[in-house]
Scaffold this active site. Structure first.
Site, PDB file in Angstrom:
ATOM      1  N   ASP A  74       0.830  -1.204   0.000  1.00 33.53           N
ATOM      2  CA  ASP A  74       0.000   0.000   0.000  1.00 33.53           C
ATOM      3  C   ASP A  74       0.871   1.264   0.000  1.00 33.53           C
ATOM      4  OD1 ASP A  74      -2.053   1.811   0.288  1.00 33.53           O
ATOM      5  OD2 ASP A  74      -2.906   0.904   2.069  1.00 33.53           O
ATOM      6  N   HIS A 102      -6.248   6.021   7.642  1.00 32.40           N
ATOM      7  CA  HIS A 102      -5.362   7.018   7.023  1.00 32.40           C
ATOM      8  C   HIS A 102      -5.338   8.298   7.858  1.00 32.40           C
ATOM      9  CE1 HIS A 102      -6.006   4.276   3.625  1.00 32.40           C
ATOM     10  NE2 HIS A 102      -4.806   4.668   3.252  1.00 32.40           N
ATOM     11  N   CYS A 136      -4.183   6.683  -1.377  1.00 22.54           N
ATOM     12  CA  CYS A 136      -4.960   5.916  -2.344  1.00 22.54           C
ATOM     13  C   CYS A 136      -4.994   6.674  -3.655  1.00 22.54           C
ATOM     14  CB  CYS A 136      -6.373   5.679  -1.839  1.00 22.54           C
ATOM     15  SG  CYS A 136      -7.395   4.801  -3.037  1.00 22.54           S
TER      16      CYS A 136
END
Ligand code: MG
Length: 313
Positions: free
Chosen positions: A20, A213, A244
């Site tokens: 990620d 986040h 993202c």
């Protein structure tokens, strides 16, 4: 109040930096450097890491070497590697290099799912069902991720009841656990608490994880209501790397250094112990090497403590 049930009541951190954290970077991280990053992190005691994603390489080019990464990282008992698989094809690719766990993804917001995956939530469940059917009876655990659990960048606040229905459905399909993704980091303790209460009414805490986040600086605060409710699986990323690519304005994942520091204070840090100072050093070195923004306050503080002269900048 956070109540620990004893010495064995510890949090499992999933270090998502190698996947990620890196996936949206425009600078190419060479495959051998990715492998070294994972090896270095494993040596700190972080033993649950998401390291690859078997998505369309045209869409996420940074992840095109997932097969090489997974086949080269150090394997030992107790160290678990996860890979994200978006569909059956991704699962079949992943299977060749035997991750310990796969991550499948859906969303609580229909609009987000449309823009992120170009499909409906219903279609995402069909893909997940195919993956779960293919994985059934095999050694891999399956973790279902739900994006946008409190807020959608396009359609605003998300109804907690919706998240609960989706979480329950993921488990009934055959996922072993569900991870709640607060994709854009806009949630607060109030909205996260409401969402958790709705989900925990239908899913036990020991099958839930948090993936938060830090866009609005709320990630650590938002983890607290999860810990209070008995959730003990948390995703975090070295130096807060990530974000993202499909969620406008989303900043990095909550930083591993910050989470470990928090958990240490609560007596909930992973056991065996992780070497927080070493993690901070790896984060700083990696960011410096590739010109990345280091987003961990604990990481910064720890490195200043080690090298007080660097304060003179
Ligand atoms: Mg993330």
């Amino acid at each position: 109040m956070i109540v620990s049930t004893g010495a064995t009541d510890r949090v499992t951190i999933t270090e998502v930096g190698p996947r990620d954290g890196l996936q949206a970077l425009s600078v190419w991280i060479p495959t051998d450097r990715k492998i070294r990053l994972v090896s270095d992190l494993v040596a700190t005691g972080l033993h649950d890491l998401e390291v690859a994603s078997f998505v369309n390489p045209a869409r996420v080019p940074q992840m095109r070497d997932g097969r090489d990464v997974l086949s080269s990282v150090p394997r030992s008992p107790g160290v678990r590697y996860a890979a994200l698989v978006p569909n059956l094809r991704g699962f079949q690719d992943a299977q060749l290099v035997s991750p310990d766990r796969i991550a499948v993804v859906t969303a609580a917001s229909e609009v987000f799912q449309q823009r992120n995956m170009n499909s409906t939530i219903e279609a995402s469940f069909q893909r997940i069902e195919q993956i779960v059917d293919a994985a059934r009876g095999g050694p891999m655990r399956i973790r279902g991720y739900i994006s946008t659990v409190t807020d959608c960048p396009y359609s605003g606040p998300v109804d907690p009841a919706r998240v609960a229905v989706i979480a329950e459905r993921l488990l009934s399909l055959g996922c072993h656990e569900v991870c709640l993704g607060e994709t854009i980091g806009k949630g607060t303790v109030a909205t996260v608490s409401r969402m958790l209460d709705a989900v925990l009414a239908v899913v036990p805490a020991d099958r839930l994880g948090l993936h938060f986040h830090d866009t609005y600086g709320q990630a650590l605060a938002n983890i607290i209501p999860g810990l209070e409710r008995g959730i003990r699986m948390i995703d975090s990323s070295l130096a807060g790397l990530g974000g993202c690519p499909f969620a406008p304005g989303a900043a990095g994942n909550v930083a591993t250094e910050d989470v470990v520091y928090l958990l240490r204070g609560l007596g909930l840090a992973p056991s065996p112990a992780v070497d927080l100072e070493r993690i901070a050093f790896i984060g700083e070195s990696f960011c410096h090497e590739f010109g990345l923004t280091h987003q961990s306050k604990a990481g910064h503080a720890l490195m200043r403590a080690v090298r007080p002269n660097s304060l003179g900048e």
